[in-house]
Design a protein around this motif. Structure first.
Motif, PDB file in Angstrom:
ATOM      1  N   LEU A 245      -6.210  -2.995   4.282  1.00  0.00           N
ATOM      2  CA  LEU A 245      -5.532  -2.002   5.087  1.00  0.00           C
ATOM      3  C   LEU A 245      -6.297  -1.442   6.138  1.00  0.00           C
ATOM      4  O   LEU A 245      -7.239  -0.558   5.812  1.00  0.00           O
ATOM      5  CB  LEU A 245      -4.922  -0.893   4.237  1.00  0.00           C
ATOM      6  CG  LEU A 245      -3.729   0.062   5.027  1.00  0.00           C
ATOM      7  CD1 LEU A 245      -2.592  -0.729   5.599  1.00  0.00           C
ATOM      8  CD2 LEU A 245      -3.328   1.127   4.344  1.00  0.00           C
TER       9      LEU A 245
ATOM     10  N   CYS B 295      -3.079   0.538  -3.798  1.00  0.00           N
ATOM     11  CA  CYS B 295      -2.332  -1.003  -3.538  1.00  0.00           C
ATOM     12  C   CYS B 295      -1.601  -1.296  -4.825  1.00  0.00           C
ATOM     13  O   CYS B 295      -2.012  -0.959  -5.820  1.00  0.00           O
ATOM     14  CB  CYS B 295      -3.510  -1.996  -3.265  1.00  0.00           C
ATOM     15  SG  CYS B 295      -4.589  -2.447  -4.564  1.00  0.00           S
TER      16      CYS B 295
ATOM     17  N   TRP C  43       0.735  -1.237   0.095  1.00  0.00           N
ATOM     18  CA  TRP C  43      -0.060   0.131  -0.095  1.00  0.00           C
ATOM     19  C   TRP C  43       0.865   1.283  -0.199  1.00  0.00           C
ATOM     20  O   TRP C  43       1.954   1.273   0.830  1.00  0.00           O
ATOM     21  CB  TRP C  43      -0.801  -0.055   1.376  1.00  0.00           C
ATOM     22  CG  TRP C  43      -2.227  -0.909   1.133  1.00  0.00           C
ATOM     23  CD1 TRP C  43      -2.214  -2.364   1.787  1.00  0.00           C
ATOM     24  CD2 TRP C  43      -3.529  -0.938   0.424  1.00  0.00           C
ATOM     25  NE1 TRP C  43      -3.226  -2.653   1.387  1.00  0.00           N
ATOM     26  CE2 TRP C  43      -4.087  -1.823   0.783  1.00  0.00           C
ATOM     27  CE3 TRP C  43      -3.800   0.385  -0.123  1.00  0.00           C
ATOM     28  CZ2 TRP C  43      -5.472  -1.863   0.379  1.00  0.00           C
ATOM     29  CZ3 TRP C  43      -5.238   0.479  -0.627  1.00  0.00           C
ATOM     30  CH2 TRP C  43      -5.981  -0.857  -0.251  1.00  0.00           C
TER      31      TRP C  43
ATOM     32  N   ILE D  52      -1.805  -4.227   7.887  1.00  0.00           N
ATOM     33  CA  ILE D  52      -2.069  -4.652   6.603  1.00  0.00           C
ATOM     34  C   ILE D  52      -2.275  -6.265   6.735  1.00  0.00           C
ATOM     35  O   ILE D  52      -1.818  -6.974   7.448  1.00  0.00           O
ATOM     36  CB  ILE D  52      -0.639  -4.688   5.586  1.00  0.00           C
ATOM     37  CG1 ILE D  52      -0.959  -4.910   4.121  1.00  0.00           C
ATOM     38  CG2 ILE D  52       0.395  -5.242   6.343  1.00  0.00           C
ATOM     39  CD1 ILE D  52       0.064  -4.499   3.152  1.00  0.00           C
TER      40      ILE D  52
END
Length: 122
Positions: A81, A96, A36, A70
């Motif tokens: 997330l 992502c 992320w 995560i």
């Protein structure tokens, strides 16, 4: 090819929580590290978190460590997330990304989603 679609971004007050999701399709999800990143207006894209292929390992930027978590579900081809204790400085577009191998911290991921906006009001 791997297609990634993020969801879950919205406007939230400081101190609140959000859970972002990333749905993957196209290839074997468990073959990919998932990361992320976020990008705020006028700033460079920055690493936030990453998770290894099986989910056994997770990595975080110092700015979110202890607040963000995560996770991934290889059976459902999704990554998440969880963001807690949100701050106005967390406001950004969140992306992502997926890669087969290499440093999880570098933005050299092979596939990216379109992003989802997270706005944290003070």
């Amino acid at each position: 090819q791997v297609q990634l679609v993020e969801s879950g971004g919205e406007l939230v007050q400081a101190g609140g929580s959000l859970r972002l999701s990333c749905a993957a399709s196209g290839r074997t999800f468990s073959d990919y590290l998932m990361g992320w990143f976020r990008q705020a207006p006028g700033k460079e894209r920055e690493f936030i978190a990453a998770i290894t292929w099986s989910g056994a390992g997770a990595f975080y930027a110092d700015s979110v460590k202890g607040r963000f978590t995560i996770s991934r579900d290889n059976a459902k081809n999704t990554a998440h997330l969880q963001m807690n204790i949100l701050k106005p400085e967390d406001t950004a577009v969140y992306y992502c990304a997926a890669k087969r191998k290499g440093s999880v911290y570098e933005s050299t991921y092979d596939y990216w989603g379109q992003g989802t906006q997270v706005t944290v009001s003070s």
